[in-house]
Design a protein around this motif. Structure first.
Motif, PDB file in Angstrom:
ATOM      1  N   ALA A 105      -2.088  -4.927   3.029  1.00 14.70           N
ATOM      2  CA  ALA A 105      -1.785  -3.617   3.614  1.00 14.70           C
ATOM      3  C   ALA A 105      -0.837  -3.763   4.798  1.00 14.70           C
ATOM      4  N   SER A 106      -1.064  -4.771   5.619  1.00 10.98           N
ATOM      5  CA  SER A 106      -0.204  -5.006   6.775  1.00 10.98           C
ATOM      6  C   SER A 106       1.221  -5.334   6.336  1.00 10.98           C
ATOM      7  N   CYS A 107       1.343  -6.178   5.332  1.00  7.94           N
ATOM      8  CA  CYS A 107       2.660  -6.553   4.803  1.00  7.94           C
ATOM      9  C   CYS A 107       3.362  -5.331   4.207  1.00  7.94           C
TER      10      CYS A 107
ATOM     11  N   THR B 237       7.926   0.512   6.642  1.00  7.84           N
ATOM     12  CA  THR B 237       8.591   0.894   7.887  1.00  7.84           C
ATOM     13  C   THR B 237      10.063   0.510   7.839  1.00  7.84           C
TER      14      THR B 237
ATOM     15  N   ASP C 135      -4.987   2.207   2.544  1.00  2.65           N
ATOM     16  CA  ASP C 135      -6.324   1.958   3.088  1.00  2.65           C
ATOM     17  C   ASP C 135      -7.207   1.150   2.139  1.00  2.65           C
TER      18      ASP C 135
ATOM     19  N   GLN D 176       2.830  -2.178   4.806  1.00  2.00           N
ATOM     20  CA  GLN D 176       3.175  -1.220   5.850  1.00  2.00           C
ATOM     21  C   GLN D 176       4.430  -1.645   6.604  1.00  2.00           C
ATOM     22  N   SER D 177       4.569  -2.931   6.876  1.00  2.00           N
ATOM     23  CA  SER D 177       5.769  -3.435   7.555  1.00  2.00           C
ATOM     24  C   SER D 177       7.019  -3.172   6.721  1.00  2.00           C
ATOM     25  N   TYR D 178       6.929  -3.447   5.426  1.00  2.00           N
ATOM     26  CA  TYR D 178       8.082  -3.220   4.567  1.00  2.00           C
ATOM     27  C   TYR D 178       8.371  -1.738   4.388  1.00  2.00           C
TER      28      TYR D 178
ATOM     29  N   ASP E 229      -6.273  -4.867   0.424  1.00  2.00           N
ATOM     30  CA  ASP E 229      -6.702  -5.980   1.264  1.00  2.00           C
ATOM     31  C   ASP E 229      -5.946  -5.876   2.588  1.00  2.00           C
ATOM     32  N   PRO E 230      -6.595  -6.071   3.723  1.00  2.00           N
ATOM     33  CA  PRO E 230      -5.930  -5.881   5.018  1.00  2.00           C
ATOM     34  C   PRO E 230      -4.638  -6.671   5.202  1.00  2.00           C
ATOM     35  N   SER E 231      -4.575  -7.896   4.709  1.00  2.00           N
ATOM     36  CA  SER E 231      -3.343  -8.683   4.864  1.00  2.00           C
ATOM     37  C   SER E 231      -2.213  -8.109   4.009  1.00  2.00           C
TER      38      SER E 231
END
Length: 132
Positions: A62-64, A70, A55, A66-68, A58-60
């Protein structure tokens, strides 16, 4: 940019993955040892990596991340299944095939970790002025 504490945890996890890969490469399928080590690795991932929280990133990034995460979680579940199947193998060819699949899953985990840690380094490089 990943905070240093995140990088340390990912490096620690990467070391465990590399040790497990070496074990899977050196042994002829000691399924009991592999099972114990895979369970330890999965526990470390659950407690250390997933417990980091994204949380604050940086949002970008964090998104990356989170994908990895997963994908790493998925590979670990599949790895656990491969180890269970290895325990039931009777034929040498089947054992060899299962060990190869185990190594492939561990190599995938290692590649994901390299990318996540590389993203952290690239982000650091982008933020620091040229020539520093």
């Amino acid at each position: 940019m990943l905070p240093e504490v995140h990088c340390q945890k990912y490096r620690q996890f990467q070391q465990v993955v590399e040790e497990l890969l070496a074990l899977a490469s050196e042994t002829e399928g000691d399924s009991k040892t592999l099972k114990v080590k895979v369970l330890e690795m999965q526990q470390l991932f659950q407690e250390q990596i997933l417990g980091l929280g994204i949380d604050d990133l940086d949002p970008s990034v964090a998104s990356c991340v989170q994908s990895y995460q997963t994908e790493m979680h998925k590979q670990q579940r599949l790895l656990g299944n491969e180890v269970l199947f290895l325990q039931t193998c009777q034929q040498p060819q089947t054992r060899a095939r299962r060990l190869a699949q185990i190594r492939e899953r561990l190599e995938a985990l290692s590649r994901y970790l390299v990318v996540v840690l590389g993203e952290a380094s690239q982000e650091d490089a982008r933020r620091s002025p040229p020539g520093h």
